[in-house]
Design an enzyme around this catalytic site. Structure first.
Site, PDB file in Angstrom:
ATOM      1  N   ARG A 211     -23.218 -30.330 -56.202  1.00  0.00           N
ATOM      2  CA  ARG A 211     -24.106 -30.063 -55.065  1.00  0.00           C
ATOM      3  C   ARG A 211     -25.484 -30.659 -55.362  1.00  0.00           C
ATOM      4  O   ARG A 211     -25.730 -31.196 -56.437  1.00  0.00           O
ATOM      5  CB  ARG A 211     -24.227 -28.555 -54.824  1.00  0.00           C
ATOM      6  CG  ARG A 211     -24.776 -27.798 -56.007  1.00  0.00           C
ATOM      7  CD  ARG A 211     -24.850 -26.295 -55.762  1.00  0.00           C
ATOM      8  NE  ARG A 211     -23.529 -25.704 -55.859  1.00  0.00           N
ATOM      9  CZ  ARG A 211     -23.006 -25.262 -57.009  1.00  0.00           C
ATOM     10  NH1 ARG A 211     -23.689 -25.384 -58.142  1.00  0.00           N
ATOM     11  NH2 ARG A 211     -21.813 -24.724 -57.045  1.00  0.00           N
ATOM     12  N   GLY A 212     -26.380 -30.546 -54.413  1.00  0.00           N
ATOM     13  CA  GLY A 212     -27.779 -30.916 -54.609  1.00  0.00           C
ATOM     14  C   GLY A 212     -27.992 -32.375 -54.952  1.00  0.00           C
ATOM     15  O   GLY A 212     -27.344 -33.273 -54.397  1.00  0.00           O
ATOM     16  N   ILE A 213     -28.911 -32.617 -55.876  1.00  0.00           N
ATOM     17  CA  ILE A 213     -29.270 -33.987 -56.245  1.00  0.00           C
ATOM     18  C   ILE A 213     -28.070 -34.729 -56.808  1.00  0.00           C
ATOM     19  O   ILE A 213     -27.841 -35.901 -56.480  1.00  0.00           O
ATOM     20  CB  ILE A 213     -30.440 -33.987 -57.248  1.00  0.00           C
ATOM     21  CG1 ILE A 213     -31.727 -33.507 -56.559  1.00  0.00           C
ATOM     22  CG2 ILE A 213     -30.640 -35.373 -57.849  1.00  0.00           C
ATOM     23  CD1 ILE A 213     -32.903 -33.325 -57.497  1.00  0.00           C
ATOM     24  N   ASP A 255     -17.735 -28.379 -68.825  1.00  0.00           N
ATOM     25  CA  ASP A 255     -19.043 -27.944 -69.310  1.00  0.00           C
ATOM     26  C   ASP A 255     -19.580 -29.045 -70.222  1.00  0.00           C
ATOM     27  O   ASP A 255     -18.989 -29.335 -71.272  1.00  0.00           O
ATOM     28  CB  ASP A 255     -18.904 -26.626 -70.061  1.00  0.00           C
ATOM     29  CG  ASP A 255     -20.249 -26.047 -70.491  1.00  0.00           C
ATOM     30  OD1 ASP A 255     -21.226 -26.804 -70.558  1.00  0.00           O
ATOM     31  OD2 ASP A 255     -20.298 -24.834 -70.780  1.00  0.00           O
ATOM     32  N   ALA A 289     -44.547 -16.054 -73.800  1.00  0.00           N
ATOM     33  CA  ALA A 289     -44.688 -14.728 -74.410  1.00  0.00           C
ATOM     34  C   ALA A 289     -43.569 -13.777 -73.996  1.00  0.00           C
ATOM     35  O   ALA A 289     -43.280 -12.806 -74.706  1.00  0.00           O
ATOM     36  CB  ALA A 289     -46.036 -14.126 -74.035  1.00  0.00           C
ATOM     37  N   ASN A 338     -45.623 -27.208 -66.594  1.00  0.00           N
ATOM     38  CA  ASN A 338     -45.561 -26.278 -65.461  1.00  0.00           C
ATOM     39  C   ASN A 338     -45.592 -24.847 -65.988  1.00  0.00           C
ATOM     40  O   ASN A 338     -44.914 -24.521 -66.965  1.00  0.00           O
ATOM     41  CB  ASN A 338     -44.298 -26.510 -64.639  1.00  0.00           C
ATOM     42  CG  ASN A 338     -44.417 -25.952 -63.242  1.00  0.00           C
ATOM     43  OD1 ASN A 338     -45.515 -25.698 -62.756  1.00  0.00           O
ATOM     44  ND2 ASN A 338     -43.295 -25.774 -62.578  1.00  0.00           N
ATOM     45  N   TYR A 344     -38.153 -25.694 -70.019  1.00  0.00           N
ATOM     46  CA  TYR A 344     -37.711 -26.775 -69.125  1.00  0.00           C
ATOM     47  C   TYR A 344     -38.558 -28.036 -69.337  1.00  0.00           C
ATOM     48  O   TYR A 344     -38.024 -29.145 -69.445  1.00  0.00           O
ATOM     49  CB  TYR A 344     -37.818 -26.292 -67.680  1.00  0.00           C
ATOM     50  CG  TYR A 344     -37.325 -27.273 -66.650  1.00  0.00           C
ATOM     51  CD1 TYR A 344     -35.962 -27.441 -66.416  1.00  0.00           C
ATOM     52  CD2 TYR A 344     -38.220 -28.018 -65.887  1.00  0.00           C
ATOM     53  CE1 TYR A 344     -35.508 -28.339 -65.459  1.00  0.00           C
ATOM     54  CE2 TYR A 344     -37.769 -28.914 -64.927  1.00  0.00           C
ATOM     55  CZ  TYR A 344     -36.424 -29.071 -64.711  1.00  0.00           C
ATOM     56  OH  TYR A 344     -35.976 -29.956 -63.763  1.00  0.00           O
TER      57      TYR A 344
END
Length: 439
Positions: A211-213, A255, A289, A338, A344
């Protein structure tokens, strides 16, 4: 999720109100379709300073499908050959060439400045050529109306290597790519028998393509003639099979972190892969944290370690054919960082490091190019779940004033995958509408 603000600004009341309030007025972007495969209007070819590549650049521009002219009232695209600019004083020629015509550029137009590689032996030439980068990035933030600006650096005597890159950047396929710098090698491009199906007879594998990109990437590569193997986790098998069936592709439930993933990929492509797209990725956001070790480890394992491991194994086994393409998925987060995404961002920055280090060796040892896309705010189910105000900020904090679509990432991957893109190697191209963060 629909961008209601973009729709509103496309109406007469919306234009009036946003103008009065000084709010962003994003233009609807023109993307590729069978009905609109090229830009409308002529292509203006200009020169700043002396150039010894005029004829070769003209031949490359002929592949864009646009009519090339030395003057045009309302050009769809402007290409400025600034490869001969070698001094600070010579930058005046850049201003003189573009200043009179930039306002005449058509909506959703394209500006491409052609530069030379900055010289390690001539600091005056290097300064002048590096100046073009600041110029182009600023121009991309000024021109508006859905238009874009890019800098393409060409190796000495290798203007012919730019053909596939110019064909991409001067087309609707690059709608959400702006303010980018692409540095080309002098590698000779492979011939393409049918520009409408450049991947005909080739096999491509796309991870995370249920799905998606990933599904969009698989779709565009299939459109360009490739036989696609769609790979995703077994838990997504239903969506994976639906995507594969729609494209006439093969489904490989797997996977990507499994120890035997590379062996199973090689077995699924007994004649070897011509295109390997690492798109699979996950997020497990929390501030450092508050982030347990398992959330850190799972993101790095899927987004980076599996990419390194399978790439190494497939190259070593010769499962990526000579003349092949490896395309990895980084992120604007890996460039600018970010909040809440240290795991990430680290994984995606790691992808960038891999590409830059591996690309020259993969080309020399295996005749394989390695590049990466770095998406910004792309309209997917994932971003639709982002809180409203953060989502709106992501959309508006770009030069184009809106989010991108999965197809924008897919078109960029297809450009990397094109047999004619042999000279595009070690590049990380942001598909972010020229995000104002980290761009």
């Amino acid at each position: 999720m629909a961008d209601r603000y973009l729709r509103f600004t496309g109406t007469a009341p919306g234009r009036f109100l946003t103008t009065r309030l000084g709010l962003p007025q994003p233009a609807a972007l023109r993307r590729w379709s069978l009905e609109t495969p090229t830009l409308d209007g002529p292509l203006l070819h200009l020169t700043a300073g002396a150039s010894d590549a005029t004829d070769a650049i003209g031949a490359a521009l002929a592949r864009t499908g646009l009519t090339v002219a030395a003057s045009a009232g309302r050009p769809a695209g402007i290409v400025l050959d600034a490869t001969g600019v070698t001094t600070a004083a010579g930058l005046a020629d850049v201003h003189a060439a573009l200043h009179p015509v930039v306002r005449s550029l058509a909506d959703s137009g394209r500006i491409v400045v052609l530069g030379a590689h900055p010289s390690p032996d001539d600091h005056h030439q290097a300064a002048a050529q590096q100046a073009l980068e600041g110029f182009v990035r600023s121009l991309g933030k000024e021109i508006g109306r859905g238009s874009t600006a890019q800098l393409v650096r060409i190796a000495p005597g290798a203007a012919a290597s730019a053909a596939s890159t110019l064909a991409f950047l001067l087309s609707p396929k690059s709608a959400y790519v702006s303010g980018q710098v692409v540095q080309l090698t002098d590698a000779t491009p492979e011939p393409v028998a049918d520009p409408a199906a450049p991947l005909a007879g080739r096999t491509a594998l796309v991870t995370g393509s249920a799905r998606g990109i990933g599904a969009a990437v698989a779709s565009v590569l299939a459109r360009d003639g490739a036989h696609v193997i769609c790979l995703d986790v077994p838990q997504a098998q239903d969506d994976l099979v639906r995507t594969a069936d729609r494209l006439g592709a093969s489904a490989l439930p797997l996977d990507i972190t499994a120890p035997d993933a590379a062996d199973r990929i090689a077995a699924a492509a007994p004649d070897g892969l011509d295109v390997l797209v690492h798109n699979a990725g996950i997020t497990r956001d929390r501030r450092l944290a508050n982030m347990p070790a398992d959330r850190w480890a799972s993101v790095v394992e899927v987004n980076l370690d599996s990419v390194l491991r399978t790439t190494d194994a497939l190259l070593k086994a010769g499962a990526v054919n000579r003349g092949g393409r490896i395309v990895a998925t980084a992120s604007i987060a890996g460039i600018a960082g970010n909040n809440g995404q240290t795991n990430y961002a680290a994984s995606k920055a790691g992808v960038i490091g891999m590409v830059r280090s591996l690309a020259p060796r993969a080309a020399a040892d295996h005749d394989v190019t390695v590049n990466a896309v770095a998406p910004g705010f792309i309209e997917t189910k994932m971003t639709a779940a982002v809180p409203l105000f953060i989502r709106e900020a992501g959309r508006r904090m770009t030069s184009l004033g809106q989010g991108g679509l999965p197809v924008d990432v897919a078109e960029t991957v297809a450009w990397f995958a094109d047999p004619g893109s042999t000279a595009v190697n070690g590049q990380v191209v942001r598909v972010c509408g020229q995000s104002l963060l980290g761009a």
